[in-house]
Scaffold this motif. Structure first.
Motif, mmCIF file in Angstrom:
data_model
loop_
_atom_site.group_PDB
_atom_site.id
_atom_site.type_symbol
_atom_site.label_atom_id
_atom_site.label_comp_id
_atom_site.label_asym_id
_atom_site.label_seq_id
_atom_site.Cartn_x
_atom_site.Cartn_y
_atom_site.Cartn_z
ATOM 1 N N PRO A 156 -94.293 13.584 43.136
ATOM 2 C CA PRO A 156 -93.102 13.696 42.299
ATOM 3 C C PRO A 156 -92.943 12.451 41.439
ATOM 4 O O PRO A 156 -93.025 11.340 41.935
ATOM 5 N N ALA A 157 -92.724 12.644 40.173
ATOM 6 C CA ALA A 157 -92.574 11.535 39.238
ATOM 7 C C ALA A 157 -91.113 11.422 38.833
ATOM 8 O O ALA A 157 -90.371 12.382 38.902
ATOM 9 N N ASP A 158 -90.723 10.215 38.450
ATOM 10 C CA ASP A 158 -89.383 10.040 37.897
ATOM 11 C C ASP A 158 -89.359 10.804 36.590
ATOM 12 O O ASP A 158 -90.111 10.512 35.676
ATOM 13 N N GLN A 159 -88.523 11.788 36.510
ATOM 14 C CA GLN A 159 -88.544 12.687 35.368
ATOM 15 C C GLN A 159 -87.726 12.177 34.193
ATOM 16 O O GLN A 159 -87.791 12.744 33.123
ATOM 17 N N SER A 160 -86.919 11.153 34.398
ATOM 18 C CA SER A 160 -86.110 10.627 33.308
ATOM 19 C C SER A 160 -86.995 10.039 32.223
ATOM 20 O O SER A 160 -88.030 9.440 32.510
ATOM 21 N N GLN A 161 -86.563 10.222 30.991
ATOM 22 C CA GLN A 161 -87.319 9.724 29.844
ATOM 23 C C GLN A 161 -86.467 8.743 29.052
ATOM 24 O O GLN A 161 -85.266 8.967 28.866
ATOM 25 N N PRO A 162 -87.066 7.653 28.564
ATOM 26 C CA PRO A 162 -86.302 6.683 27.781
ATOM 27 C C PRO A 162 -85.893 7.265 26.428
ATOM 28 O O PRO A 162 -86.661 7.997 25.795
ATOM 29 N N LEU A 163 -84.678 6.935 26.001
ATOM 30 C CA LEU A 163 -84.156 7.378 24.706
ATOM 31 C C LEU A 163 -83.772 6.157 23.900
ATOM 32 O O LEU A 163 -83.082 5.266 24.388
ATOM 33 N N SER A 164 -84.235 6.118 22.654
ATOM 34 C CA SER A 164 -83.822 5.045 21.759
ATOM 35 C C SER A 164 -83.234 5.656 20.492
ATOM 36 O O SER A 164 -83.530 6.787 20.127
ATOM 37 N N LEU A 165 -82.388 4.885 19.844
ATOM 38 C CA LEU A 165 -81.685 5.321 18.651
ATOM 39 C C LEU A 165 -81.954 4.347 17.531
ATOM 40 O O LEU A 165 -81.841 3.131 17.709
ATOM 41 N N SER A 166 -82.311 4.875 16.382
ATOM 42 C CA SER A 166 -82.490 4.082 15.180
ATOM 43 C C SER A 166 -81.555 4.655 14.117
ATOM 44 O O SER A 166 -81.572 5.857 13.864
ATOM 45 N N LEU A 167 -80.719 3.810 13.549
ATOM 46 C CA LEU A 167 -79.751 4.256 12.539
ATOM 47 C C LEU A 167 -80.234 3.899 11.151
ATOM 48 O O LEU A 167 -80.767 2.815 10.933
ATOM 49 N N GLN A 168 -80.025 4.802 10.225
ATOM 50 C CA GLN A 168 -80.390 4.563 8.831
ATOM 51 C C GLN A 168 -79.147 4.739 7.962
ATOM 52 O O GLN A 168 -78.340 5.634 8.215
ATOM 53 N N GLY A 169 -78.989 3.895 6.972
ATOM 54 C CA GLY A 169 -77.915 4.057 6.009
ATOM 55 C C GLY A 169 -76.597 3.404 6.373
ATOM 56 O O GLY A 169 -75.575 3.720 5.758
ATOM 57 N N LEU A 170 -76.588 2.488 7.349
ATOM 58 C CA LEU A 170 -75.341 1.781 7.650
ATOM 59 C C LEU A 170 -74.928 0.967 6.429
ATOM 60 O O LEU A 170 -75.746 0.267 5.843
ATOM 61 N N ARG A 171 -73.661 1.041 6.033
ATOM 62 C CA ARG A 171 -73.244 0.298 4.847
ATOM 63 C C ARG A 171 -72.860 -1.143 5.156
ATOM 64 O O ARG A 171 -72.679 -1.940 4.238
ATOM 65 N N SER A 172 -72.725 -1.460 6.438
ATOM 66 C CA SER A 172 -72.449 -2.845 6.819
ATOM 67 C C SER A 172 -72.797 -3.032 8.293
ATOM 68 O O SER A 172 -73.033 -2.062 9.010
ATOM 69 N N ALA A 173 -72.785 -4.280 8.713
ATOM 70 C CA ALA A 173 -73.014 -4.597 10.125
ATOM 71 C C ALA A 173 -71.686 -4.865 10.822
ATOM 72 O O ALA A 173 -71.659 -5.346 11.944
ATOM 73 N N LYS A 174 -70.581 -4.534 10.164
ATOM 74 C CA LYS A 174 -69.258 -4.731 10.750
ATOM 75 C C LYS A 174 -69.017 -3.752 11.888
ATOM 76 O O LYS A 174 -69.516 -2.630 11.865
ATOM 77 N N GLY A 175 -68.195 -4.179 12.833
ATOM 78 C CA GLY A 175 -67.765 -3.280 13.899
ATOM 79 C C GLY A 175 -68.867 -2.936 14.873
ATOM 80 O O GLY A 175 -69.716 -3.755 15.202
ATOM 81 N N ARG A 202 -87.179 9.231 20.618
ATOM 82 C CA ARG A 202 -86.496 8.375 19.644
ATOM 83 C C ARG A 202 -85.786 9.259 18.637
ATOM 84 O O ARG A 202 -86.400 10.146 18.050
ATOM 85 N N GLN A 203 -84.512 9.016 18.464
ATOM 86 C CA GLN A 203 -83.742 9.736 17.465
ATOM 87 C C GLN A 203 -83.457 8.796 16.307
ATOM 88 O O GLN A 203 -82.956 7.693 16.506
ATOM 89 N N GLU A 204 -83.813 9.224 15.103
ATOM 90 C CA GLU A 204 -83.517 8.471 13.890
ATOM 91 C C GLU A 204 -82.382 9.202 13.192
ATOM 92 O O GLU A 204 -82.577 10.303 12.683
ATOM 93 N N VAL A 205 -81.205 8.596 13.206
ATOM 94 C CA VAL A 205 -80.003 9.233 12.691
ATOM 95 C C VAL A 205 -79.603 8.589 11.371
ATOM 96 O O VAL A 205 -79.488 7.363 11.275
ATOM 97 N N LYS A 206 -79.384 9.438 10.363
ATOM 98 C CA LYS A 206 -78.898 8.980 9.060
ATOM 99 C C LYS A 206 -77.373 9.007 9.093
ATOM 100 O O LYS A 206 -76.779 10.070 9.275
ATOM 101 N N VAL A 207 -76.772 7.853 8.916
ATOM 102 C CA VAL A 207 -75.320 7.745 8.920
ATOM 103 C C VAL A 207 -74.816 8.076 7.521
ATOM 104 O O VAL A 207 -75.345 7.586 6.527
ATOM 105 N N LYS A 208 -73.783 8.946 7.457
ATOM 106 C CA LYS A 208 -73.232 9.369 6.159
ATOM 107 C C LYS A 208 -71.784 8.922 6.048
ATOM 108 O O LYS A 208 -71.037 8.958 7.021
#
Length: 143
Positions: free
Chosen positions: A18-37, A134-140
């Motif tokens: 039996p293997a650990d079935q969990s998989q790593p998830l990473s997020l990459s954001l595209q189109g952020l208008r600032s680094a605020k918040g 890996r999810q690459e999400v475009k921020v609108k």
């Protein structure tokens, strides 16, 4: 011959273990208008809790820095998930709107079109199985 048998036996035992079935998830954001918040992230398996996640007992709700660099979000068991993000520029922990229109950036897994309201859960579903995800999400932004 003995070496081949040992290798084959080892491979069979590894496949049967039996293997650990969990998989790593990473997020990459595209189109952020600032680094605020900060960026609020919601990950859920159930349509009735998408895109908010607030009442989902199994939710993954987290806050990550407002950056376009890949961010590790943890590991998930196999299944299908929907992911929603809010660029909470003022850091108040919620999506600010004006007349129902988001004043802050929003995005979803698989980058479905955003028309009037959030996209359907089905259009944002992504599979977690077999390898790192890996999810690459475009921020609108609308305002």
């Amino acid at each position: 011959m003995k070496v081949r048998l040992a290798v084959v036996t080892g491979l069979l035992l590894a496949a049967a273990a039996p293997a650990d079935q969990s998989q790593p998830l990473s997020l990459s954001l595209q189109g952020l208008r600032s680094a605020k918040g900060q960026v609020l992230v919601c990950i859920t398996r159930q349509a009735r809790y998408f895109p908010d996640c607030s009442d989902d007992p199994e939710r993954r709700h987290m806050t990550v820095p407002a950056t376009e660099q890949a961010t590790f979000l943890g590991s998930l068991p196999p299944g299908e998930y929907g992911l929603a993000v809010i660029h909470d520029e003022n850091g108040n922990g919620k999506l600010d709107t004006f007349a129902g229109i988001p004043r802050e950036g929003v995005g979803f897994s698989r980058n479905p079109p955003i028309r009037f309201g959030a996209p359907s859960f089905r259009s944002a579903l992504f599979p977690v199985s077999g390898s790192a995800v890996r999810q690459e999400v475009k921020v609108k932004y609308f305002l």
